[in-house]
Design a protein around this motif. Sequence first.
Motif, short mmCIF file in Angstrom:
data_model
loop_
_atom_site.label_atom_id
_atom_site.label_comp_id
_atom_site.label_asym_id
_atom_site.label_seq_id
_atom_site.Cartn_x
_atom_site.Cartn_y
_atom_site.Cartn_z
N THR A 1 37.53 63.79 18.15
CA THR A 1 38.68 64.58 17.72
C THR A 1 38.25 65.57 16.64
OG1 THR A 1 39.21 62.87 16.08
CG2 THR A 1 40.32 62.73 18.21
N ASP B 1 44.38 60.27 24.79
CA ASP B 1 44.36 61.65 24.32
C ASP B 1 45.77 62.05 23.95
OD1 ASP B 1 42.26 64.17 24.57
OD2 ASP B 1 44.34 64.81 24.76
N GLY C 1 40.26 60.90 22.28
CA GLY C 1 39.97 62.31 22.51
C GLY C 1 39.19 62.48 23.79
#
Length: 368
Positions: A70, A34, A9
């Motif tokens: 996340t 990501d 993330g």
Amino acid sequence: MHKTVFLVGLGLIGGSIALAIKKEYPDCKILGIDIDEEQADIAKLLTVIDDKVETIEMGASAADFIILATPVVQTLSLIDYLSKMELKQKVIVTDVGSTKQKIVEHAADKFGTDKIFIGGHPMAGSHKSGITAAKPHLFENAFYVLTPSNNTDPAAIDELKKLLKGTKANLIEMAPDEHDSITGVISHFPHVIAASLVHQAERFNHEYPMIKRMAAGGFRDITRIASSSPTMWRDILLHNKEELLHLFNDWQHEMDTIRALVEAEEAEKLHDYFIHAKTYRDGLPQRQKGAIPAFYDLYIDVPDYPGVISEITGYLAKEQISITNIRIIETREEIYGVLRVSFQNEEDRKEAKACIEKYSDYDTFFGD
């Protein structure tokens, strides 16, 4: 610190953690991934990470630390995924989610003794999002809550704190359920209230069309947080369900109490009610970063005439002070001044106040 950190993330939070770690420990190797490949490419281009990886396995297998930056739903899925992988012995896994108990319990159930999970919640954010908004000082002086389980090795907690030293955050430990209770009161439930106030205004707007225009002042300010990510808040509320259900009952009792005072026209008790609220609210820390991002607003008492905005921005440009928003306030009850200018941080706000007072005779107010 010669360690490898794997970030899953690469948005504002993940990117800012990466920058803070790299600033403190240049020798740390930071890998990233990501779901949006463009974000990962930009992170590599901006040297937020050293390398992007193509798969979770590639990054996780090499990592001494794994940071799951996340949303909470994805974090649970990632814990499932990591639990089935061969990782380094005693790898430390942490997250950045706004709810903790379900995540910590899920990790305890899925991870064996060879994987250590320590829940985390950096309580800071920004009006901007994405990797380009990341900055190493995002968490400076903010609370960064760690929620280890009862059997977490203290040495592992110390290792994680050492890794996060560069954030310059106030690292504190608390039980996952305590975290969820506190954030439920000061963050999660206020978002529900803000959204409900907006829904109420929308319903009355059909009968009184001027509501929308007149709500542009204080009402818009006190409901700002209703503009937060709907997906994120849906997930947070479902993950902190039990605490929120308790708070709904408590809030209903509070509303019944104040309703009864109004109905009975208890003037003195109503006055005491607001005095008590004012006293407690005025005693809260000012400008300290908390569960809800602070708004750095400066109100300027200027006449509302053509060119006043360019005049003020001209002063700020002379001193190279950046702003995030500026607008004329139409509904000004309880607001000091016609013009409101918003800034990224408290330092910019203070410099702007001094700047405007330097170049003009306008009165300026923080209005906190």
